[in-house]
Design a protein around this motif. Structure first.
Motif, PDB file in Angstrom:
ATOM      1  N   CYS A 154       2.838  -0.003  -1.729  1.00  0.00           N
ATOM      2  CA  CYS A 154       2.837   1.647  -1.306  1.00  0.00           C
ATOM      3  C   CYS A 154       2.957   1.411   0.296  1.00  0.00           C
ATOM      4  CB  CYS A 154       1.678   2.189  -1.821  1.00  0.00           C
ATOM      5  SG  CYS A 154       1.449   3.931  -0.980  1.00  0.00           S
ATOM      6  N   HIS A 213       0.633   8.352  -4.013  1.00  0.00           N
ATOM      7  CA  HIS A 213       1.637   8.673  -2.942  1.00  0.00           C
ATOM      8  C   HIS A 213       3.155   8.560  -3.734  1.00  0.00           C
ATOM      9  CE1 HIS A 213      -1.555   6.994  -0.209  1.00  0.00           C
ATOM     10  NE2 HIS A 213      -1.437   8.305   0.174  1.00  0.00           N
ATOM     11  N   CYS A 227       0.647   4.071   1.855  1.00  0.00           N
ATOM     12  CA  CYS A 227      -0.814   3.398   2.337  1.00  0.00           C
ATOM     13  C   CYS A 227      -0.764   2.406   3.537  1.00  0.00           C
ATOM     14  CB  CYS A 227      -1.364   2.531   0.990  1.00  0.00           C
ATOM     15  SG  CYS A 227      -2.013   3.789  -0.166  1.00  0.00           S
ATOM     16  N   CYS A 264       2.663   5.339  -5.833  1.00  0.00           N
ATOM     17  CA  CYS A 264       1.510   4.710  -5.551  1.00  0.00           C
ATOM     18  C   CYS A 264       0.489   4.453  -6.612  1.00  0.00           C
ATOM     19  CB  CYS A 264       0.638   5.250  -4.458  1.00  0.00           C
ATOM     20  SG  CYS A 264      -0.902   4.560  -3.584  1.00  0.00           S
ATOM     21  N   GLU A 271      -3.337   5.987  -5.285  1.00  0.00           N
ATOM     22  CA  GLU A 271      -3.570   7.333  -4.438  1.00  0.00           C
ATOM     23  C   GLU A 271      -2.534   8.302  -4.795  1.00  0.00           C
ATOM     24  OE1 GLU A 271      -5.315   7.265  -0.828  1.00  0.00           O
ATOM     25  OE2 GLU A 271      -5.874   5.092  -0.847  1.00  0.00           O
TER      26      GLU A 271
HETATM   27 ZN   LIG Z   1      -0.459   4.851  -1.532  1.00  0.00          ZN
END
Ligand SMILES: [Zn+2]
Ligand SMILES: [Zn+2]
Length: 436
Positions: A343, A331, A346, A326, A329
């Motif tokens: 993502c 991820h 998310c 991601c 963030e």
């Molecule tokens: Zn994410």
């Protein structure tokens, strides 16, 4: 004596470096008057280099491909398990034949098997063309107007069109001069699959190499166009990079050193050898399976082709599992498709679309998360519903950190613009090699 070319080249003085490089290049890539000749496809060529001679003589001893008996048995056991669970159908490639008769199926398949180089076209596409106008497949018409024939099949304007014309014409010529329809090949060859195979592969310029011929024969039997006849069990799996890849990774076929690059195997000795040994290895698997479970085995090694080549080789034993990160963030997640740019974490959590970047792609069998890919691949699930990982995972031991993702050999064409015959040069002249 151990010879470390890296230290010789990198840790010597400039004079030594010059000598070494000149030597390497001359040995591998240049020839000279009197080096000798070699016959390739009925033509004589000078040897490409001293290495060419060496590799011709020694490639077998050096690679030493061997068939691994226990691994063959493990693979046979897996095929047995699959057979018990899913039935014989997973070993059959069932075409939609659009209710064509046996004679018609045979004709359509024969005249397209040697044209569809990558096997990308569906049988039913060609069958549909036949249905709308059977005269397109008339032998005399193909013989006289191969160009129109190819156009009707939408095979024109594709690569190697001269070759394609010859393939169609030579095949038609053979049938026409013998007064045969493709279906008659069976009785013409005394109901013997090996004889038909010999007939087609020896028909020079017809495009029926081993692989195309074996697939054609497999189809004729599988679609019940021809009866069992003689020697159907002598037809091998259609060997290619996909089946070789699976053979190497499961370990049923092993070599003493990792395969050499096609830069060195430009004469294709390695490829031809591996191709041959691969067919033998799969035959051994089939024999063990047949001996161990006599009631369930398929009729011939060539019928393992669909499962090993199309499902395992092309869908499972490839870098199909994608790993994303991601952008906003951090991820990370595995995904079944590399064509994603969102993502999914998310999205799952907040229904927000954030960008994600593809970090790497790898074999699904190497990760627990490979299931994401296997369970969402339609071609796999159609044949093997509820399959969650490659059935050979434990044999390859691919989750082990020491697993090595062995690669199949690559083949280089011998003749033509990118073949070694155009890359020749003399020792003293220098240069040589390929350009696009
Ligand atoms: Zn994410
Ligand atoms: Zn695998």
């Amino acid at each position: 004596m151990s010879f470390d070319i890296k230290s010789i080249l990198e840790h010597s003085d400039i004079q030594e470096q010059k000598r070494t490089l000149k030597n390497i290049n001359q040995y591998f890539y240049t020839n000279y008057k009197g080096i000798g000749k070699i016959k390739v496809f009925e033509q004589e060529f000078e040897y490409f280099s001293d290495f060419h001679k060496f590799w011709e003589k020694n490639h077998k001893k050096i690679l030493n491909p061997t068939i691994h008996e226990e691994k063959c048995e493990s693979v046979a056991d897996v095929l047995h398990d699959l057979f018990v669970k899913y039935g014989k159908n997973i070993f059959l490639e069932l075409y939609d034949t659009l209710d064509l008769t046996k004679e018609e199926i045979c004709k359509v398949r024969l005249f397209t098997a040697n044209q569809d180089f990558r096997g990308s076209r569906n049988f039913s596409e060609f069958a549909e063309i036949y249905r709308s106008d059977p005269s397109v497949f008339d032998i005399k018409f193909i013989l006289e107007e191969p160009q129109t024939f190819l156009a009707k099949l939408q095979l024109q304007g594709l690569s190697q069109s001269d070759k394609r014309l010859r393939y169609a014409q030579i095949t038609a010529e053979f049938l026409y001069s013998n007064g045969l329809e493709p279906f008659d090949l069976f009785s013409y060859a005394n109901e013997d699959y090996l004889e038909i195979r010999k007939l087609l592969t020896e028909l020079k310029g017809s495009g029926f190499g081993n692989k195309k011929t074996d697939m054609f024969l497999r189809d004729m039997r599988q679609l019940n166009v021809w009866p069992q006849g003689k020697n159907y069990d002598k037809i091998d799996v259609a060997s290619d990079v996909n089946t070789i890849r699976v053979a190497l990774r499961t370990g049923i076929l092993k070599t003493d050193i990792p395969l050499i690059s096609s830069f060195l195997d430009i004469f294709c000795y390695q490829y031809v050898l591996l191709d041959k040994m691969n067919a033998k290895a799969w035959r051994r698997v089939w024999e063990i399976w047949k001996d161990k479970y006599p009631t369930e085995t398929i009729e011939s090694p060539c019928q393992m082709d669909y499962l090993i080549y199309k499902i395992i080789g092309k869908e499972l034993c490839k870098e199909k599992l994608s790993f994303f990160k991601c952008d906003s963030e951090g991820h990370t997640f595995f995904w079944h498709s590399s064509r994603n740019s969102t993502c999914q974490v998310c999205y799952e959590e907040k229904r927000e679309r954030k960008r994600a970047s593809l970090i790497f792609k790898d074999l699904p069998c190497k990760y627990q998360e490979g299931e994401i890919y296997v369970s969402r691949n339609r071609r796999i699930q159609e044949k093997l519903p509820e399959l969650r990982e490659c059935p050979f995972t434990k044999i390859c031991n691919s989750k082990d950190p020491n697993f090595v993702k062995l690669q199949p050999p690559k083949s280089i064409s011998i003749l033509g613009r990118t073949g070694w015959t155009t890359a020749m040069t003399r020792k003293e002249e220098g240069g040589g090699g390929l350009m696009s």
